[in-house]
Design a protein around this motif. Structure first.
Motif, short mmCIF file in Angstrom:
data_model
loop_
_atom_site.label_atom_id
_atom_site.label_comp_id
_atom_site.label_asym_id
_atom_site.label_seq_id
_atom_site.Cartn_x
_atom_site.Cartn_y
_atom_site.Cartn_z
N ASP A 118 0.85 -1.19 0.00
CA ASP A 118 0.00 0.00 0.00
C ASP A 118 0.88 1.24 0.00
OD1 ASP A 118 0.46 1.11 2.84
OD2 ASP A 118 -0.13 -0.95 3.27
N ASN A 119 0.27 2.37 -0.26
CA ASN A 119 1.01 3.64 -0.29
C ASN A 119 0.72 4.49 0.94
OD1 ASN A 119 -1.63 4.16 -1.06
ND2 ASN A 119 -1.09 5.77 -2.51
N GLY A 120 0.52 3.82 2.06
CA GLY A 120 0.25 4.51 3.32
C GLY A 120 1.51 4.98 4.00
N PRO A 121 1.45 5.24 5.31
CA PRO A 121 2.61 5.77 6.04
C PRO A 121 3.68 4.73 6.33
CG PRO A 121 0.76 5.46 7.53
CD PRO A 121 0.23 5.20 6.15
N GLY A 122 3.38 3.44 6.14
CA GLY A 122 4.36 2.40 6.42
C GLY A 122 4.37 1.98 7.88
N VAL A 123 5.18 1.00 8.19
CA VAL A 123 5.29 0.48 9.56
C VAL A 123 6.23 1.36 10.37
CG1 VAL A 123 6.04 -1.47 10.97
CG2 VAL A 123 4.83 -1.88 8.81
N PRO A 124 5.80 1.82 11.56
CA PRO A 124 6.70 2.65 12.39
C PRO A 124 8.01 1.91 12.67
CG PRO A 124 4.46 2.69 13.27
CD PRO A 124 4.48 1.65 12.18
N PRO A 125 9.14 2.57 12.50
CA PRO A 125 10.44 1.89 12.67
C PRO A 125 10.65 1.30 14.05
CG PRO A 125 10.72 4.28 12.51
CD PRO A 125 9.31 3.99 12.13
N VAL B 216 2.01 -7.03 19.47
CA VAL B 216 2.69 -5.85 18.93
C VAL B 216 1.83 -5.31 17.80
CG1 VAL B 216 4.73 -4.98 17.73
CG2 VAL B 216 4.99 -6.70 19.53
N SER B 217 1.38 -4.06 17.93
CA SER B 217 0.46 -3.50 16.94
C SER B 217 0.77 -2.03 16.72
CB SER B 217 -1.00 -3.66 17.41
OG SER B 217 -1.89 -3.02 16.51
N LEU C 278 6.43 -15.35 5.79
CA LEU C 278 5.81 -14.04 5.63
C LEU C 278 6.84 -13.00 6.03
CD1 LEU C 278 3.37 -12.19 5.14
CD2 LEU C 278 2.70 -12.58 7.52
N ALA C 279 7.10 -12.07 5.14
CA ALA C 279 8.14 -11.07 5.39
C ALA C 279 7.58 -9.67 5.14
CB ALA C 279 9.35 -11.32 4.50
N HIS C 280 8.23 -8.68 5.75
CA HIS C 280 7.86 -7.28 5.55
C HIS C 280 9.07 -6.51 5.06
CE1 HIS C 280 8.14 -3.11 7.10
NE2 HIS C 280 6.97 -3.01 6.51
N ARG C 281 8.79 -5.53 4.21
CA ARG C 281 9.83 -4.61 3.80
C ARG C 281 9.16 -3.27 3.46
NH1 ARG C 281 10.89 -8.35 -1.43
NH2 ARG C 281 9.12 -7.73 -2.71
N ALA D 160 3.91 0.21 3.01
CA ALA D 160 4.33 -1.10 3.52
C ALA D 160 4.17 -2.16 2.44
CB ALA D 160 3.53 -1.47 4.75
N GLU D 161 4.98 -3.18 2.51
CA GLU D 161 4.92 -4.28 1.56
C GLU D 161 5.13 -5.59 2.30
OE1 GLU D 161 6.57 -3.67 -2.46
OE2 GLU D 161 7.91 -5.34 -1.99
N PHE D 162 4.15 -6.49 2.20
CA PHE D 162 4.22 -7.79 2.84
C PHE D 162 4.28 -8.86 1.76
CE2 PHE D 162 2.60 -5.10 6.15
CZ PHE D 162 3.19 -5.60 7.30
N VAL D 163 5.18 -9.82 1.95
CA VAL D 163 5.41 -10.84 0.94
C VAL D 163 5.19 -12.22 1.55
CG1 VAL D 163 7.03 -11.78 -0.74
CG2 VAL D 163 7.13 -9.36 -0.14
#
Length: 320
Positions: A260-267, A278-279, A304-307, A314-317
């Motif tokens: 998606d083109n949202g804000p992404g996962v907080p670092p 964890v949310s 399942l991975a995130h990048r 965010a991008e989940f694979v």
């Protein structure tokens, strides 16, 4: 390590650190900072002792965990390195097993209670569908909505059944039409989509994978709903669902990507993203969605991975 000159090590330490030759002390300190963080390192010009600190990096033969400690004599630091890879990996495996058991027990209780309510919902929907089928002037859109709800209830029953056996190994498996499954997941997302959401689905036909019933449905639905939530304050909100298949060394690999083109996962939560409770949703989230999704995919032999998405988001694979 002479803070004004070179960092050196004996043959054993060189092998542990995956270093082939001495280097400038400042370069070695920069490498340490990248592995343990600034706070874990001593104040080189003031401290006399370096208490044991762990570092983690990937060597040619896999992940490596080391424990370092040392003392300062004027401008020279000397110390020892201990390989704690085996102990660390064992602790991680025990923690992972305990985590899976905890998630499995919790999910089993949730699934049991939800199935009781789902049984009532399913009966009511089936009864409504039957009555509508007997009405010649029934509203076509209402009929379609009820049928879609019946299908969704049937899929929800599979998902809750899968949650109920999360901590168990299930030998059952089905051949799954990936494109059909993705189309169903996208249609479900459209029902709850935020205003203006654009959904781009590029999953080619003739993609098949063997899975336990309900696993991919559960994971895809979770990822799509999470993306929808993350895009609430985004201009031109967009979700992409992409599927590919590759082959190497005689093994075929399926890759499904939800981004998606949202804000992404907080670092600050990214390192623990797949851990229970964890949310990034604050009070709106339980912190169990991605944890159960990750364990479910792992149970059927995948990952399942995130990048971070290039361009933001965010991008989940899912890899199987």
């Amino acid at each position: 390590m002479d803070l004004d000159g070179m960092a050196t090590w004996d043959a054993t330490a060189a092998k542990l650190l995956n270093q082939t030759k001495p280097e400038m002390a400042e370069q070695f300190i920069a490498w340490l900072r990248s592995k343990v963080g600034e706070d874990a390192l001593p104040l080189w010009s003031k401290d006399d002792d370096w208490v044991s600190v762990g570092i983690h990096f990937r060597s040619p033969d896999g992940p490596r965990y080391l424990s370092l400690a040392g003392r300062r004599d004027e401008r020279v630091w000397s110390g020892s390195i201990q390989d704690v890879t085996r102990e660390t990996v064992l602790r991680q495996r025990v923690a992972e097993a305990e985590r899976l058991e905890a998630i499995g027990r919790f999910s089993s209780g949730v699934a049991h209670n939800f199935n009781n309510m789902l049984a009532i919902i399913t009966v009511c929907l089936a009864d409504a569908e039957e009555r509508l089928s007997k009405q010649e002037d029934a509203d076509a859109e209402v009929v379609r909505d009820v049928r879609d709800a019946c299908d969704a209830a049937a899929r929800a029953a599979l998902v809750t059944e899968n949650l109920g056996r999360l901590a168990q190994r299930d030998e059952r498996s089905d051949i799954c039409d990936v494109q059909a499954l993705c189309t169903q997941a996208v249609e479900g997302l459209r029902r709850v989509a935020i205003d203006g959401l654009k959904i781009v689905e590029t999953v080619p036909p003739e993609l098949y994978v063997r899975q336990e019933p309900g696993v991919l449905e559960q994971v895809l639905n979770n990822l799509l709903v999470n993306a929808n939530y993350a895009l609430r304050s985004t201009e031109s909100p967009t979700v992409w669902l992409h599927g590919t298949q590759s082959e190497g060394f005689g093994v075929r690999t399926l890759q499904l990507t939800v981004c998606d083109n949202g804000p992404g996962v907080p670092p600050e939560i990214e390192p623990q993203l797949f851990e229970p409770f964890v949310s990034s949703k604050g009070k709106d989230g339980t912190g169990l969605g991605l944890a159960t999704a990750s364990e479910s995919i792992r149970r059927i032999g995948g990952q399942l991975a995130h990048r971070a998405r290039e361009g933001g988001g965010a991008e989940f694979v899912i890899m199987l």
